[in-house]
Design a protein around this motif. Structure first.
Motif: not given
Length: 121
Positions: A36-41, A94-109
């Motif tokens: 479940l992609f959105p739940v995992a992310v 891909y769900a784990i990678i998507a969470a990582g990318v979102i966290l990276l954007v949040g950390g940089v911002v």
């Protein structure tokens, strides 16, 4: 007038982070296990954000934003390993990678735009 009546500085204040860590782990595991992609992310974002907040609150990290960036790199590498080694686990990776990318954007911002002044009580 005091904002926290009945409390003094001699008592330790409770931290909300352990509850969110405890919720983030099973939510992300359910999402990854049942594909479940959105739940995992969402579960991984909850877990990682709580770990970063806990590290900042306890004094192990100067800011929560750098802790988020470190966790995003760990998740992205783990997701890449899962996505590119087993064909049946591609969407979970891909769900784990998507969470990582979102966290990276949040950390940089957060690092660039959040002012780190101490709160005045």
């Amino acid at each position: 007038m005091d904002e926290t009546p009945g409390l003094s500085d001699q008592y330790r204040m409770a931290s909300p982070w352990p509850l969110f860590v405890a919720l983030g782990i099973p939510i992300s595991e359910i999402g990854i296990l049942f594909d479940l992609f959105p739940v995992a992310v969402g579960g991984l974002l909850l877990f990682s954000g709580s770990v970063a907040g806990m590290a900042h609150e306890s004094g192990y990290a100067k800011t929560p934003w750098r802790a988020l960036a470190v966790l995003s790199v760990i998740l992205s590498v783990l997701g890449g390993v899962i996505a590119f080694t087993d064909v049946s686990l591609v969407t979970r990776g891909y769900a784990i990678i998507a969470a990582g990318v979102i966290l990276l954007v949040g950390g940089v911002v957060g690092e660039l735009f959040v002012d780190e002044r101490e709160p005045s009580y």
